[in-house]
Design an enzyme around this catalytic site. Structure first.
Site, mmCIF file in Angstrom:
data_model
loop_
_atom_site.group_PDB
_atom_site.id
_atom_site.type_symbol
_atom_site.label_atom_id
_atom_site.label_comp_id
_atom_site.label_asym_id
_atom_site.label_seq_id
_atom_site.Cartn_x
_atom_site.Cartn_y
_atom_site.Cartn_z
ATOM 1 N N GLN A 108 -3.743 -45.090 -26.433
ATOM 2 C CA GLN A 108 -2.989 -45.108 -25.166
ATOM 3 C C GLN A 108 -2.444 -43.711 -24.883
ATOM 4 O OE1 GLN A 108 -0.411 -48.964 -25.044
ATOM 5 N NE2 GLN A 108 -0.781 -48.510 -27.208
ATOM 6 N N ASN A 109 -2.647 -42.798 -25.826
ATOM 7 C CA ASN A 109 -2.084 -41.454 -25.721
ATOM 8 C C ASN A 109 -2.957 -40.542 -24.870
ATOM 9 O OD1 ASN A 109 -0.172 -42.456 -27.463
ATOM 10 N ND2 ASN A 109 -1.093 -41.543 -29.289
ATOM 11 N N HIS A 126 -5.505 -44.380 -21.191
ATOM 12 C CA HIS A 126 -4.628 -43.823 -20.152
ATOM 13 C C HIS A 126 -5.005 -42.393 -19.783
ATOM 14 C CE1 HIS A 126 -1.482 -46.946 -21.641
ATOM 15 N NE2 HIS A 126 -2.410 -47.476 -20.896
ATOM 16 N N CYS A 134 -7.836 -32.659 -7.992
ATOM 17 C CA CYS A 134 -7.280 -32.665 -6.635
ATOM 18 C C CYS A 134 -7.686 -33.976 -5.959
ATOM 19 C CB CYS A 134 -7.849 -31.486 -5.829
ATOM 20 S SG CYS A 134 -7.192 -31.452 -4.147
ATOM 21 N N CYS A 137 -9.632 -32.837 -2.385
ATOM 22 C CA CYS A 137 -10.981 -32.246 -2.257
ATOM 23 C C CYS A 137 -11.832 -32.482 -3.496
ATOM 24 C CB CYS A 137 -10.872 -30.746 -1.969
ATOM 25 S SG CYS A 137 -10.340 -29.805 -3.414
ATOM 26 N N CYS A 156 -7.315 -25.660 -2.438
ATOM 27 C CA CYS A 156 -7.132 -26.151 -1.051
ATOM 28 C C CYS A 156 -5.653 -26.254 -0.712
ATOM 29 C CB CYS A 156 -7.826 -27.519 -0.884
ATOM 30 S SG CYS A 156 -6.944 -28.890 -1.671
ATOM 31 N N GLY A 193 1.815 -47.058 -34.301
ATOM 32 C CA GLY A 193 2.763 -46.410 -33.399
ATOM 33 C C GLY A 193 2.716 -46.902 -31.965
ATOM 34 N N ALA A 238 4.007 -42.964 -39.642
ATOM 35 C CA ALA A 238 2.547 -43.060 -39.550
ATOM 36 C C ALA A 238 1.881 -42.014 -40.434
ATOM 37 C CB ALA A 238 2.120 -42.873 -38.095
#
Ligand code: APR
Length: 255
Positions: A108-109, A126, A134, A137, A156, A193, A238
């Site tokens: 998930q990091n 994630h 961007c 564009c 831009c 974790g 951990a």
């Protein structure tokens, strides 16, 4: 008298047994695995969400309405992530992969520390903060090309968005499908974790459990999974625990 060290050693040996007999072992990691690299997690006492309200700073709606404000939080994360190095837990996980005992890490990091720690097979739920895009564009940049430019802007002129998944955005389809397929056939899942409160990542342990897989949980404190679906709970840091598991696995391999 059985000491806590003895209990922990026994649990480590149990986990090494599970890992060395499992035909398919995967891991699900959260912010806690990177805490020892200097990146605070989200929900512990000093976590990021104690400083920034995620509803105000971590949703796609807040980014669209006030990107400069969201970059105040992103900048703090960026400073920590850009100077972070993989810790013993990341290195131990890549060693398990090299030894052939860990098939894939679902993380998930967004800090890229599993990859820089040598892990090859990583599914990112994630996204990853090492690139920016961007939304107008479509141009893409490496974060270090735009470091110290806050907020970073595209050629831009628009403010760039990190390639991470904000609350309200979908998890990449490929990541979802591959992780569910692996979770349903895994004989062992190592949770490291994570508070397991964010969906859909937190559905992974239940899928493995329902399909007969063993759930190993490494966390400095109990979570809602510990007394419900976890088979072996290893409480502590951990970095230390993963290193001890790798040593125990190597001892079994040497026999
Ligand atoms: N060793 C082991 N466990 C640790 C350590 C450590 N050194 N430090 C913290 N932990 C544990 C905490 O006890 C907690 O249970 O890691 C867990 C971190 O939980 P969260 O902060 O909720 O992080 P995570 O589970 O990754 O959050 C999931 O929520 O905000 C979103 O997108 C964000 O990916 C994140 C998602």
């Amino acid at each position: 008298m059985v000491t806590t060290e003895k209990i922990m050693k026994n649990l480590i040996d149990q986990v090494a047994d599970i890992i060395t007999t499992s035909k398919l072992t995967i891991a699900l990691t959260g912010a806690g695995i990177s805490a020892e690299s200097g990146i605070p997690d989200f929900r512990s006492a000093e976590g990021l969400w104690s400083k920034f309200d995620p509803n105000e700073y971590a949703s796609i709606a807040s980014f669209m309405s006030d990107p400069e404000k969201v970059w105040l939080m992103l900048r703090e994360m960026d400073d920590l992530v850009s100077s972070a190095r993989p810790n013993k837990a990341h290195l131990g996980m890549s060693e398990l992969e090299k030894l052939g005992y860990l098939h894939c890490i679902i993380t998930q990091n967004i800090d890229n520390l599993h990859q820089s720690g040598g892990s090859k097979n990583v599914i990112e739920y994630h996204g990853n903060s090492s690139t920016l895009s961007c939304m107008w564009c479509g141009r893409r940049f490496r974060s270090d090309e735009k470091r110290n430019e806050y907020p970073p802007r595209c050629e831009c002129g628009r403010i760039l968005k990190p390639d991470v998944v904000f609350f309200g955005e979908a998890i990449p389809e490929k990541a979802l499908n591959k992780s569910f397929m692996l979770a349903s056939s895994a004989q062992a899942l190592i949770l490291i974790g994570t508070s397991a409160v964010v969906s859909p990542a937190n559905t992974i342990p239940g899928i493995t459990k329902r399909n007969g897989g063993k759930i190993i949980e490494i966390n400095k404190e109990k979570t809602h999974l510990t007394d419900s679906i976890t088979d072996v709970f290893l409480q502590g840091s951990a970095g230390n625990i993963v290193s001890e598991i790798v040593e125990a696995v190597k001892n079994i391999k040497r026999q």
